[in-house]
Design a protein around this motif. Structure first.
Motif, mmCIF file in Angstrom:
data_model
loop_
_atom_site.group_PDB
_atom_site.id
_atom_site.type_symbol
_atom_site.label_atom_id
_atom_site.label_comp_id
_atom_site.label_asym_id
_atom_site.label_seq_id
_atom_site.Cartn_x
_atom_site.Cartn_y
_atom_site.Cartn_z
ATOM 1 N N ASN A 89 0.795 -1.243 0.000
ATOM 2 C CA ASN A 89 0.000 0.000 0.000
ATOM 3 C C ASN A 89 0.819 1.280 0.000
ATOM 4 O OD1 ASN A 89 -2.500 -1.305 -0.112
ATOM 5 N ND2 ASN A 89 -2.456 -1.655 2.097
ATOM 6 N N VAL A 90 1.966 1.259 -0.684
ATOM 7 C CA VAL A 90 2.732 2.475 -0.900
ATOM 8 C C VAL A 90 2.362 2.975 -2.302
ATOM 9 C CG1 VAL A 90 5.026 3.521 -1.001
ATOM 10 C CG2 VAL A 90 4.596 1.612 0.560
ATOM 11 N N VAL A 91 2.020 4.249 -2.409
ATOM 12 C CA VAL A 91 1.558 4.815 -3.680
ATOM 13 C C VAL A 91 2.670 5.653 -4.293
ATOM 14 C CG1 VAL A 91 -0.183 6.270 -4.792
ATOM 15 C CG2 VAL A 91 -0.817 4.849 -2.822
ATOM 16 N N PHE A 92 2.915 5.427 -5.582
ATOM 17 C CA PHE A 92 3.920 6.161 -6.347
ATOM 18 C C PHE A 92 3.261 6.863 -7.521
ATOM 19 C CE2 PHE A 92 6.385 2.942 -4.217
ATOM 20 C CZ PHE A 92 7.577 3.569 -3.922
ATOM 21 N N GLY A 93 3.851 7.983 -7.917
ATOM 22 C CA GLY A 93 3.432 8.662 -9.130
ATOM 23 C C GLY A 93 4.549 8.590 -10.154
ATOM 24 N N VAL A 94 4.165 8.380 -11.411
ATOM 25 C CA VAL A 94 5.115 8.396 -12.528
ATOM 26 C C VAL A 94 4.806 9.659 -13.329
ATOM 27 C CG1 VAL A 94 5.951 7.199 -14.579
ATOM 28 C CG2 VAL A 94 5.205 5.869 -12.576
ATOM 29 N N PHE A 95 5.811 10.514 -13.504
ATOM 30 C CA PHE A 95 5.626 11.831 -14.115
ATOM 31 C C PHE A 95 6.455 11.967 -15.388
ATOM 32 C CE2 PHE A 95 4.908 12.044 -9.609
ATOM 33 C CZ PHE A 95 3.786 12.854 -9.480
ATOM 34 N N ASP A 96 5.913 12.724 -16.358
ATOM 35 C CA ASP A 96 6.674 12.980 -17.584
ATOM 36 C C ASP A 96 7.609 14.169 -17.362
ATOM 37 O OD1 ASP A 96 5.161 15.332 -17.829
ATOM 38 O OD2 ASP A 96 3.951 14.576 -19.492
ATOM 39 N N ALA A 97 8.331 14.569 -18.414
ATOM 40 C CA ALA A 97 9.318 15.644 -18.311
ATOM 41 C C ALA A 97 8.687 16.987 -17.941
ATOM 42 C CB ALA A 97 10.086 15.761 -19.625
ATOM 43 N N ASN A 98 7.372 17.151 -18.193
ATOM 44 C CA ASN A 98 6.677 18.394 -17.853
ATOM 45 C C ASN A 98 6.084 18.366 -16.450
ATOM 46 O OD1 ASN A 98 7.161 19.500 -20.423
ATOM 47 N ND2 ASN A 98 5.427 18.350 -21.252
ATOM 48 N N GLY A 99 6.268 17.262 -15.727
ATOM 49 C CA GLY A 99 5.750 17.143 -14.370
ATOM 50 C C GLY A 99 4.313 16.665 -14.302
ATOM 51 N N GLU A 100 3.759 16.236 -15.427
ATOM 52 C CA GLU A 100 2.392 15.730 -15.446
ATOM 53 C C GLU A 100 2.375 14.261 -15.020
ATOM 54 O OE1 GLU A 100 -1.132 14.794 -18.650
ATOM 55 O OE2 GLU A 100 0.230 16.460 -19.082
ATOM 56 N N MET A 101 1.483 13.934 -14.093
ATOM 57 C CA MET A 101 1.415 12.556 -13.625
ATOM 58 C C MET A 101 0.737 11.690 -14.687
ATOM 59 S SD MET A 101 0.317 10.776 -9.996
ATOM 60 C CE MET A 101 -1.068 11.802 -9.736
ATOM 61 N N LEU A 102 1.462 10.652 -15.116
ATOM 62 C CA LEU A 102 0.953 9.746 -16.137
ATOM 63 C C LEU A 102 0.370 8.478 -15.547
ATOM 64 C CD1 LEU A 102 3.929 9.995 -18.651
ATOM 65 C CD2 LEU A 102 1.785 11.294 -18.672
ATOM 66 N N ASP A 103 0.851 8.109 -14.369
ATOM 67 C CA ASP A 103 0.415 6.859 -13.764
ATOM 68 C C ASP A 103 0.537 6.970 -12.255
ATOM 69 O OD1 ASP A 103 -0.527 4.269 -13.634
ATOM 70 O OD2 ASP A 103 1.248 3.331 -14.526
ATOM 71 N N LYS A 104 -0.394 6.327 -11.569
ATOM 72 C CA LYS A 104 -0.381 6.241 -10.108
ATOM 73 C C LYS A 104 -0.450 4.756 -9.792
ATOM 74 C CE LYS A 104 -2.709 8.654 -6.371
ATOM 75 N NZ LYS A 104 -3.900 9.442 -6.050
ATOM 76 N N ILE A 105 0.577 4.244 -9.118
ATOM 77 C CA ILE A 105 0.659 2.801 -8.870
ATOM 78 C C ILE A 105 0.833 2.532 -7.383
ATOM 79 C CG2 ILE A 105 1.479 2.242 -11.190
ATOM 80 C CD1 ILE A 105 4.337 2.210 -10.137
ATOM 81 N N THR A 106 0.328 1.372 -6.948
ATOM 82 C CA THR A 106 0.340 1.006 -5.534
ATOM 83 C C THR A 106 0.980 -0.361 -5.360
ATOM 84 O OG1 THR A 106 -1.701 2.256 -5.217
ATOM 85 C CG2 THR A 106 -1.116 0.700 -3.492
ATOM 86 N N THR A 107 1.846 -0.489 -4.356
ATOM 87 C CA THR A 107 2.493 -1.773 -4.105
ATOM 88 C C THR A 107 1.499 -2.777 -3.542
ATOM 89 O OG1 THR A 107 3.221 -1.060 -1.906
ATOM 90 C CG2 THR A 107 4.787 -0.762 -3.727
ATOM 91 N N GLY A 108 1.688 -4.037 -3.949
ATOM 92 C CA GLY A 108 0.863 -5.133 -3.453
ATOM 93 C C GLY A 108 1.501 -5.784 -2.238
ATOM 94 N N THR A 109 0.964 -6.928 -1.844
ATOM 95 C CA THR A 109 1.477 -7.629 -0.658
ATOM 96 C C THR A 109 2.932 -8.051 -0.812
ATOM 97 O OG1 THR A 109 0.587 -9.706 -1.488
ATOM 98 C CG2 THR A 109 -0.787 -8.481 0.064
ATOM 99 N N ASN A 110 3.382 -8.185 -2.060
ATOM 100 C CA ASN A 110 4.780 -8.559 -2.319
ATOM 101 C C ASN A 110 5.694 -7.336 -2.356
ATOM 102 O OD1 ASN A 110 3.992 -7.404 -4.718
ATOM 103 N ND2 ASN A 110 4.555 -9.144 -6.009
ATOM 104 N N GLY A 111 5.142 -6.137 -2.094
ATOM 105 C CA GLY A 111 5.934 -4.911 -2.091
ATOM 106 C C GLY A 111 6.244 -4.382 -3.479
ATOM 107 N N LYS A 112 5.605 -4.934 -4.502
ATOM 108 C CA LYS A 112 5.911 -4.535 -5.879
ATOM 109 C C LYS A 112 4.759 -3.762 -6.498
ATOM 110 C CE LYS A 112 9.126 -8.304 -6.754
ATOM 111 N NZ LYS A 112 9.481 -9.422 -7.639
ATOM 112 N N ALA A 113 5.136 -2.824 -7.384
ATOM 113 C CA ALA A 113 4.174 -2.054 -8.171
ATOM 114 C C ALA A 113 4.742 -1.922 -9.578
ATOM 115 C CB ALA A 113 3.944 -0.687 -7.551
ATOM 116 N N TYR A 114 3.852 -1.877 -10.566
ATOM 117 C CA TYR A 114 4.280 -1.851 -11.958
ATOM 118 C C TYR A 114 3.590 -0.718 -12.709
ATOM 119 C CZ TYR A 114 5.560 -6.595 -10.660
ATOM 120 O OH TYR A 114 6.089 -7.678 -10.015
#
Length: 170
Positions: A17-42
């Motif tokens: 349940n850790v949430v990450f944002g993936v941003f482009d070069a302009n700072g716009e968020m393209l994706d919001k991903i959350t880690t699962g029970t294995n600690g991984k997010a894609y």
């Protein structure tokens, strides 16, 4: 295209349940991903180019990792792996023991035991008050604890009261 592996900085356990944002070069968020029970997010489907990844939120028992990761994707089949650690929230439990009838009189050598369970059967640490009536635990991880007086000098009655204490972020 981006795989995040989230771990506890002390014991290496995966963190969910850790949430990450993936941003482009302009700072716009393209994706919001959350880690699962294995600690991984894609994050998938990203085009070739440069991105930044930031942690947006974490469970309350962890401190937010404020690092910003620069990621470059140069191949469509490329998977960039980021191993990210979080430090656990910690705090200390402190007590001040004073005489019931004279609040200005500190009591030295009073022993308190900190437990992980309400029944007080699983001790974590024992602390003893100094000449100022003060005692402090080592750093404890975020969570619920119970403290009970376990020894006192012959001049006093021992308290049977069990206090519930929370170690939290604020």
């Amino acid at each position: 295209n981006i795989e995040i592996i989230k771990k506890d900085a002390e014991n290496g356990n995966p963190i969910e349940n850790v949430v990450f944002g993936v941003f482009d070069a302009n700072g716009e968020m393209l994706d919001k991903i959350t880690t699962g029970t294995n600690g991984k997010a894609y994050s998938r489907g990203l085009r070739l180019g440069n991105y930044t990844v930031r942690e947006l939120s974490t469970p309350p028992q962890y401190n937010l990792n404020e690092t910003v990761w620069d990621v470059e994707i140069t191949d469509h089949k490329q998977i960039v792996k980021l191993e990210v650690e979080n430090t656990p929230v910690k705090g200390k439990i402190a007590v001040k023991k004073i005489d019931f009838d004279n609040n200005n009189l500190p009591i030295a050598n009073a022993e308190f035991t900190i437990f992980s369970d309400k029944e007080c059967t699983k001790p974590i640490e024992t602390i003893i008050t100094n000449e100022d009536g003060y005692a402090e635990s080592k750093e404890l991880r975020y969570g619920r604890y119970f403290i009970k007086e376990t020894k006192i000098s012959d001049n006093y009655w021992i308290s049977e009261e069990v206090k519930e204490i929370f170690v939290s972020s604020h």
